[in-house]
Write an enzyme that holds these catalytic residues in place. Structure first.
Site, short mmCIF file in Angstrom:
data_model
loop_
_atom_site.label_atom_id
_atom_site.label_comp_id
_atom_site.label_asym_id
_atom_site.label_seq_id
_atom_site.Cartn_x
_atom_site.Cartn_y
_atom_site.Cartn_z
N SER A 156 63.40 30.52 -30.28
CA SER A 156 62.95 29.32 -29.60
C SER A 156 64.09 28.48 -29.04
O SER A 156 63.86 27.49 -28.36
CB SER A 156 62.09 28.47 -30.53
OG SER A 156 62.87 27.93 -31.56
N LYS A 207 65.13 22.61 -33.35
CA LYS A 207 64.65 22.18 -32.03
C LYS A 207 65.53 21.05 -31.51
O LYS A 207 66.31 20.46 -32.26
CB LYS A 207 63.19 21.67 -32.13
CG LYS A 207 62.16 22.72 -32.56
CD LYS A 207 61.85 23.68 -31.44
CE LYS A 207 60.78 24.68 -31.88
NZ LYS A 207 61.26 25.58 -32.97
#
Lengths: 228, 228
Positions: free
Chosen positions: A148, A185
């Site tokens: 990700s 993230k």
DNA sequence: TATTGTAGTAAACAATTGAGCACTATATGA
DNA sequence: TCATATAGTGCTCAATTGTTTACTACAATA
């Protein structure tokens, strides 16, 4: 020096030193054991691990005859207690490295709760630049799973270095907990809304401002990747 | 001792000396082979046997990592060889910087010739995991400029760790010289054609098989990135 | 009393590692 | 042309060697 050796440990360290001087290479666990009537390699190994932990010995893991003395040893023969200053200047590199200044734990798996801080999950250790660990006390490493964050240059298998902190500022890459799961993230706060943004166009931003199971573990301060 | 060494034997003896200095223990046959692109341990062994027969090396038979230099070596060292060699083997460099630990030099700028090996360009030092420098003797760090490798997770400002070697295998990321310029690219050999492939769709592969000013500096064995 | 640190045994396991064989290739001299 | 030395591949094999788990024992200590 806080790292005092037991008699047994000192004997063994001495033996290793002598062996290397005589042969040009280090003894095996079994050779050491033979000389001290220790039948099990495990018994020997724990002595060596202790010597390593106390900073007197370097051990190449999984490598035959890979024992070498640190510079500590020579000084040790005269038991004058050294001050902080001399530790710092002397041949301090090895000491610093071993005093967990720059050797940080790798947390392998990330599961429920706050397991990142649990000792059980430690997967090993990695040596990083002392300059980094000094500026980020308590930092640790995590092995990345998933893709990700590939656009941020963080790939599966990379080690990321985390500096623990419960907050973050815009644009920083963080490790956050969402319920049971920990993720890496980019942190983004817009007005009152907080998003965790994957750096991979295949994944959407995750709004977290309304979630109660959201918390920030720490900031990613570094990435380390080794090929092979 | 008048037993003359072949070039190859001298290279290998040199490598062993450097390895021992850096790691405190000797390399295995396979490690030596890896560094000279010798695939078979037997090929390596015969070099060692020759070195032993000529009196430059002691070999413990059937013993792991039991190579040690005779006193011959130091005396005959580097007769009047070129400066490049001595810089490369880094007796001055590595002895002080490496010590028993894993501090490697950062080469800042990359300019004409083979400046990667020049002392002048050193920008600082970085501590890396001993496990890495152990397996990659003589390795050094480079600061990345440009974005041609972003899809491989190598960004501007990253430090890449280079293990010097004049060859490469398919898919490896290498630092190569193209005339005056040094670049990081993926190495790809198709039939008889060699390409340097940027990991960024904005740039085309670079065919180099016909270029005489092409050479491989080393293999990228790691990437380190620190966020402010 | 319970816990912690040190010290050791025994056994099984897996990876590392040196040794050996058969074969190919190239250069140098006699 | 033949012999010799150097250099290398690909493979197998067996010994060496570090790692790990499970268990025992003792002394110090909180």
């Amino acid at each position: 020096m806080k790292n005092k050796l037991t008699d047994r440990q000192a004997e063994i360290l001495n033996f290793i030193q002598g062996y290397i001087e005589q042969n040009g290479y280090a003894p095996t666990l079994r050779e050491i054991g033979k000389n001290f009537a220790i039948a099990s390699t495990f018994g020997v190994k724990r002595h060596l691990d202790a010597l390593s932990k106390k900073g007197y010995l370097n051990i190449g893991s999984n490598i035959s005859r890979a024992l070498s003395l640190t510079n500590c040893k020579e000084q040790e023969d005269f038991p004058a207690k050294s001050s902080i200053t001399s530790v710092k200047t002397g041949n301090s590199l090895s000491e610093e490295l071993y005093n967990s200044f720059s050797q940080i734990p790798i947390v392998g798996r990330v599961a429920a709760g706050m397991p990142i801080l649990a000792i059980e999950n430690i997967d090993g250790n990695v040596v990083i630049d002392p300059a980094i660990s000094k500026n980020n006390p308590g930092c640790f490493a995590l092995k990345v799973k998933g893709d990700s964050m590939i656009n941020a240059g963080i790939f599966e298998g990379d080690l990321i270095i985390i500096s623990p902190q419960p907050y973050a500022t815009n644009g920083e890459i963080v490790v956050a907990l969402l319920g049971d799961e920990a993720t890496v993230k980019r942190f983004e706060k817009r007005d009152d809304d907080i998003y965790l943004i994957p750096e991979n166009s295949s994944y959407p931003p995750i709004p977290v401002h309304h979630r109660e199971d959201f918390s920030i573990v720490g900031k990613v301060v570094g990435v380390i990747r080794w090929y092979n």
